[in-house]
Design a protein around this motif. Structure first.
Motif, mmCIF file in Angstrom:
data_model
loop_
_atom_site.group_PDB
_atom_site.id
_atom_site.type_symbol
_atom_site.label_atom_id
_atom_site.label_comp_id
_atom_site.label_asym_id
_atom_site.label_seq_id
_atom_site.Cartn_x
_atom_site.Cartn_y
_atom_site.Cartn_z
ATOM 1 N N TRP A 1 62.407 -25.413 64.646
ATOM 2 C CA TRP A 1 62.410 -26.716 63.980
ATOM 3 C C TRP A 1 60.973 -27.220 63.791
ATOM 4 N N ILE A 2 60.187 -27.160 64.850
ATOM 5 C CA ILE A 2 58.794 -27.632 64.751
ATOM 6 C C ILE A 2 57.990 -26.729 63.813
ATOM 7 N N LEU A 3 58.126 -25.418 64.025
ATOM 8 C CA LEU A 3 57.300 -24.490 63.245
ATOM 9 C C LEU A 3 57.698 -24.501 61.770
ATOM 10 N N GLY A 4 59.004 -24.587 61.523
ATOM 11 C CA GLY A 4 59.487 -24.649 60.134
ATOM 12 C C GLY A 4 58.987 -25.912 59.455
ATOM 13 N N GLY A 5 59.048 -27.029 60.163
ATOM 14 C CA GLY A 5 58.593 -28.309 59.610
ATOM 15 C C GLY A 5 57.104 -28.283 59.303
ATOM 16 N N VAL B 1 72.312 -28.337 88.863
ATOM 17 C CA VAL B 1 72.326 -26.934 88.404
ATOM 18 C C VAL B 1 73.141 -26.819 87.112
ATOM 19 N N ALA B 2 74.230 -27.560 87.030
ATOM 20 C CA ALA B 2 75.086 -27.481 85.843
ATOM 21 C C ALA B 2 74.375 -28.003 84.594
ATOM 22 N N GLU B 3 73.438 -28.935 84.793
ATOM 23 C CA GLU B 3 72.740 -29.523 83.625
ATOM 24 C C GLU B 3 71.510 -28.717 83.214
ATOM 25 N N MET B 4 71.168 -27.740 84.004
ATOM 26 C CA MET B 4 69.878 -27.062 83.838
ATOM 27 C C MET B 4 69.907 -26.015 82.728
ATOM 28 N N GLU B 5 70.306 -26.427 81.546
ATOM 29 C CA GLU B 5 70.327 -25.480 80.438
ATOM 30 C C GLU B 5 69.101 -25.707 79.575
ATOM 31 N N LYS B 6 68.380 -24.651 79.296
ATOM 32 C CA LYS B 6 67.154 -24.818 78.511
ATOM 33 C C LYS B 6 67.433 -24.518 77.038
ATOM 34 N N ARG B 7 66.619 -25.142 76.196
ATOM 35 C CA ARG B 7 66.820 -24.974 74.753
ATOM 36 C C ARG B 7 65.531 -24.509 74.100
ATOM 37 N N HIS B 8 65.681 -23.483 73.244
ATOM 38 C CA HIS B 8 64.513 -22.998 72.491
ATOM 39 C C HIS B 8 64.551 -23.473 71.055
ATOM 40 N N ASP B 9 65.635 -24.150 70.656
ATOM 41 C CA ASP B 9 65.807 -24.413 69.222
ATOM 42 C C ASP B 9 64.782 -25.402 68.651
ATOM 43 N N PHE B 10 64.014 -26.033 69.527
ATOM 44 C CA PHE B 10 62.971 -26.927 69.010
ATOM 45 C C PHE B 10 61.847 -26.128 68.338
ATOM 46 N N LEU B 11 61.706 -24.863 68.752
ATOM 47 C CA LEU B 11 60.583 -24.069 68.229
ATOM 48 C C LEU B 11 60.704 -23.792 66.733
#
Ligand code: FES
Length: 236
Positions: free
Chosen positions: A224-228, A212-222
């Motif tokens: 990065w991908i879209l900008g690239g 549960v402690a590790e279950m942090e989700k990240r949106h920052d790839f979006l």
């Protein structure tokens, strides 16, 4: 694009034609709750938390284009009451029992409920008996936690280009499905990229074998991908 003028919470502001009300509201640093909205993917207008009053009528700001002369209010008593009501309905519809959820403490739905001051649910819980799909080697889908925001459907289709996910059924019988209702693990189109898991705001999609402690989700790839992609960074 041309400049338009509108009133936001009594203040005269400007925006551009083609912008949604949500974009303009956020540009003017007015905090507005959203759940189905995610920067980088198309809008769905499903959760209705972003609703505002425009000339006295309620509308979801993420799917409403701004037009000249609109009078927009974002935090009237009615809106505050309705947003709380919407949260309660979301919690009543499926089994959101935070204490035993893998996303407890990292869940956008849970955080939103706290932010909107929800401290009880006035409606009867439907308590549906929904399945879990643990057939994928890395991920799990728990329909009990799904709020049908369709972020997973949209990111899979619009960013990954796989369109593995979709929705079957109607109303409260709606469910996320992989391909033609296959077990996720046998989906021929899934690339196992995990984008759907990362954008899911609740514990409906999660990674196997994490605490549960590790279950942090990240949106920052979006961005990065879209900008690239926009800058053609990966075209050789
Ligand atoms: Fe606008 Fe969900 S964020 S309806």
């Amino acid at each position: 694009m041309s400049v338009i003028t509108l009133t936001l919470n009594g203040e005269l502001i400007s925006g551009l034609t083609g912008q949604t009300l949500l974009e303009i509201i956020q540009e003017h640093d007015v905090e507005i709750p959203t759940l189905c909205h995610l920067d980088g993917i198309s809008e769905r207008g499903g959760c209705r938390l972003c609703m505002v009053e425009v000339n006295g009528r309620l509308t979801a700001s993420c799917v409403t284009k701004a037009t000249e002369g609109m009078h927009v209010n974002t935090h009237t008593d009615k809106l505050i009451k309705y947003r709380q009501m919407l949260m309660e309905l979301m919690f009543a519809e499926r089994n959101h029992i935070c204490a035993i959820c893998v996303m407890n403490g990292h869940c956008e739905l849970q955080a939103m409920a706290a932010r909107l001051g929800m401290n009880s649910v006035r409606y009867d819980y439907l308590n549906p008996d929904l399945p879990m799909d643990a057939s994928h080697k890395r991920f799990v889908l728990d329909h009990n936690r799904c709020i049908l925001c369709t972020r997973c459907v949209r990111v899979c289709n619009e960013v990954e280009g796989a369109h593995t996910w979709d929705v079957k059924g109607r109303g409260i019988a709606s469910q996320i499905v992989a391909d033609l209702n296959f077990p996720w693990g046998s989906s021929p189109s899934c690339t196992s990229c995990g984008k759907c898991v990362q954008v899911c705001p609740t514990g409906a999609l999660f990674e196997q074998g994490m605490t549960v402690a590790e279950m942090e989700k990240r949106h920052d790839f979006l961005p990065w991908i879209l900008g690239g992609r926009e800058k053609h960074e990966w075209n050789w």
